[in-house]
Design a protein around this motif. Structure first.
Motif, PDB file in Angstrom:
ATOM      1  N   PRO A  37      15.953 -38.305 -77.792  1.00  0.00           N
ATOM      2  CA  PRO A  37      15.848 -38.481 -76.337  1.00  0.00           C
ATOM      3  C   PRO A  37      14.428 -38.217 -75.838  1.00  0.00           C
ATOM      4  CG  PRO A  37      17.808 -37.214 -76.891  1.00  0.00           C
ATOM      5  CD  PRO A  37      17.019 -37.337 -78.157  1.00  0.00           C
ATOM      6  N   VAL A  38      13.943 -39.121 -74.976  1.00  0.00           N
ATOM      7  CA  VAL A  38      12.596 -38.993 -74.423  1.00  0.00           C
ATOM      8  C   VAL A  38      12.651 -38.529 -72.973  1.00  0.00           C
ATOM      9  CG1 VAL A  38      10.474 -40.224 -73.863  1.00  0.00           C
ATOM     10  CG2 VAL A  38      11.660 -40.723 -75.996  1.00  0.00           C
ATOM     11  N   GLY A  39      13.401 -39.242 -72.110  1.00  0.00           N
ATOM     12  CA  GLY A  39      13.461 -38.845 -70.711  1.00  0.00           C
ATOM     13  C   GLY A  39      14.174 -39.882 -69.872  1.00  0.00           C
ATOM     14  N   GLU A  40      14.127 -39.690 -68.539  1.00  0.00           N
ATOM     15  CA  GLU A  40      14.771 -40.570 -67.577  1.00  0.00           C
ATOM     16  C   GLU A  40      13.730 -41.205 -66.667  1.00  0.00           C
ATOM     17  OE1 GLU A  40      17.786 -38.659 -65.356  1.00  0.00           O
ATOM     18  OE2 GLU A  40      19.046 -38.182 -67.091  1.00  0.00           O
ATOM     19  N   VAL A  41      13.981 -42.452 -66.271  1.00  0.00           N
ATOM     20  CA  VAL A  41      13.089 -43.181 -65.378  1.00  0.00           C
ATOM     21  C   VAL A  41      13.177 -42.567 -63.978  1.00  0.00           C
ATOM     22  CG1 VAL A  41      12.583 -45.419 -64.338  1.00  0.00           C
ATOM     23  CG2 VAL A  41      13.319 -45.285 -66.726  1.00  0.00           C
ATOM     24  N   VAL A  42      12.018 -42.260 -63.396  1.00  0.00           N
ATOM     25  CA  VAL A  42      11.976 -41.697 -62.049  1.00  0.00           C
ATOM     26  C   VAL A  42      11.341 -42.647 -61.049  1.00  0.00           C
ATOM     27  CG1 VAL A  42      11.987 -39.303 -62.822  1.00  0.00           C
ATOM     28  CG2 VAL A  42       9.820 -40.497 -62.624  1.00  0.00           C
ATOM     29  N   SER A  43      10.564 -43.612 -61.499  1.00  0.00           N
ATOM     30  CA  SER A  43       9.988 -44.604 -60.587  1.00  0.00           C
ATOM     31  C   SER A  43       9.656 -45.857 -61.383  1.00  0.00           C
ATOM     32  CB  SER A  43       8.731 -44.065 -59.887  1.00  0.00           C
ATOM     33  OG  SER A  43       7.700 -43.830 -60.824  1.00  0.00           O
ATOM     34  N   VAL A  44       9.681 -47.008 -60.668  1.00  0.00           N
ATOM     35  CA  VAL A  44       9.441 -48.307 -61.293  1.00  0.00           C
ATOM     36  C   VAL A  44       8.341 -49.013 -60.526  1.00  0.00           C
ATOM     37  CG1 VAL A  44      10.468 -50.515 -61.971  1.00  0.00           C
ATOM     38  CG2 VAL A  44      11.857 -48.437 -61.998  1.00  0.00           C
ATOM     39  N   ASP A  45       7.329 -49.507 -61.256  1.00  0.00           N
ATOM     40  CA  ASP A  45       6.251 -50.281 -60.655  1.00  0.00           C
ATOM     41  C   ASP A  45       6.674 -51.743 -60.639  1.00  0.00           C
ATOM     42  OD1 ASP A  45       3.965 -51.356 -59.718  1.00  0.00           O
ATOM     43  OD2 ASP A  45       2.674 -50.803 -61.400  1.00  0.00           O
TER      44      ASP A  45
END
Length: 372
Positions: free
Chosen positions: A235-243
């Motif tokens: 596991p790396v992480g969760e998306v918090v914002s999208v460009d």
């Protein structure tokens, strides 16, 4: 007074008188003849005794206080020592519980991904001023650790091993600006490359500019050739914002890593990769109220969905034609024409039978002709 014969005789006389008075007082009981002189003496010498006692008591109290101060100091010291021991024991219990929880999470993560790990403890951190984000662990070549091995903990990806000594190793953390790892988006399998930013977020460049990604989507490591430096499925992480900038060849998203890089203690170095790619099985389960997958449907699913939509649309259109569309009036139908779905006899004058029920002209003439 000198010790003479007269003084000795006087002393013996006084002692004899004292014994005689004591004998008389004891024999007299409550009616002793000495009660009167005793009361008179008490009235006379009582104030003197009180005055002497008032003058002597402070000195006696001071002497008693000095005598007891040592015991009180020893008692206070003992209580302070016991308090310190209790605090130390309480801190040790909390630390032990925290270590046990970290170890349990680490073993669960390793078990879910089928990673063979060597446990280690973070014993030092790298310089924070202009240098790489690194930590030192208390395991090295003596424990089977080599360069370019994946390091994780119970939450997810920590980093990779860069240098190794006999009993220690240096780990480059995933939030370092020089750190890059291949990632795969959960569900849609979109690939990208995550790079550290020196803070608590990672920047991920997705290879597909049209990739459908939203906040809350999760990522794992894609894996490297020969599983070095990274094994798959961590596991790396969760998306918090999208460009959402259009025109770029790639798509950029910000990811919050699962690992807190400022609170590292127990970690595991993957010395044996998994036999099979664990894919998304190492990720923690989602809450029940959170959507399971927001990725775009596959082509086959899209075709099936379109076919189902077309079939449903046709059925609804037919139903509307049967229920919602009124039948055509005779005035709307041109002369000599009938609607294709008109019932037999539609558009004929009242009382006129349908065409298939009317006799043909030749048949009528034959029937009317006289028979010979």
């Amino acid at each position: 007074m000198r010790d003479t014969r007269e003084s000795r005789l006087l002393l013996v006389l006084l002692v004899a008188i004292a014994f005689a008075l004591i004998s008389v007082d004891i024999r007299g009981g409550d009616d002793s003849p000495l009660d009167g002189p005793r009361e008179a003496a008490a009235s006379l010498f009582g104030p003197v005794e009180e005055a002497v006692s008032g003058a002597v008591d402070p000195v006696a109290n001071a002497v008693e206080a000095i005598r007891e101060s040592g015991d009180r100091h020893d008692r206070i010291s003992e209580l302070e020592r016991e308090n310190a021991e209790l605090r130390q024991q309480l801190g040790s219990d909390a630390y032990r519980d925290s270590r046990m929880e970290q170890l349990d999470d680490l073993l669960q993560t390793a078990g879910a991904g089928q990673y063979g790990i060597v446990g280690a403890q973070v014993i030092a951190i790298g310089a924070a001023q202009g240098f790489s984000w690194t930590v030192t662990i208390d395991a090295g070549t003596d424990d089977g650790i080599t360069r370019d091995m994946t390091v994780l903990n119970g939450d997810g990806l920590v980093g990779r091993v860069t240098t190794v000594a006999a009993g220690t190793a240096t780990v480059l953390l995933a939030n370092d600006p020089g750190f890059t790892v291949g990632t795969r988006l959960e569900g849609s399998d979109e690939l990208g490359f995550a790079t550290g930013r020196g803070d608590n977020e990672l920047e991920v460049q997705l290879l597909n500019q049209q990739a459908r990604v939203e906040e809350g989507d999760r990522m794992v490591t894609f894996g490297s050739d020969d599983n070095k430096p990274f094994v798959p499925g961590v596991p790396v992480g969760e998306v918090v914002s999208v460009d959402r900038t259009a025109g770029d060849l790639t798509r950029t998203v910000r990811v919050k890593p699962y690992v807190s890089f400022t609170q590292l203690d127990l970690v595991g170095v993957v010395v044996e990769p998994p036999r099979d790619n664990p894919r998304d099985s190492v990720l923690p389960p989602r809450p029940e109220d959170e959507p399971q997958n927001r990725s775009a449907p596959a082509e086959g699913d899209a075709g099936d969905a379109g076919a189902d939509a077309g079939e449903d649309g046709g059925q609804e259109a037919g139903q509307d034609q049967q229920e919602g569309v009124p039948p055509l009036d005779d005035e709307d139908v041109p002369a000599g024409e009938q609607p294709a779905d008109a019932p037999p006899g539609a558009g004929l004058p009242p009382g006129e039978p349908p065409a298939e029920q009317q006799p043909q002209a030749g048949q009528d003439a034959a029937d009317e002709a006289p028979t010979e």
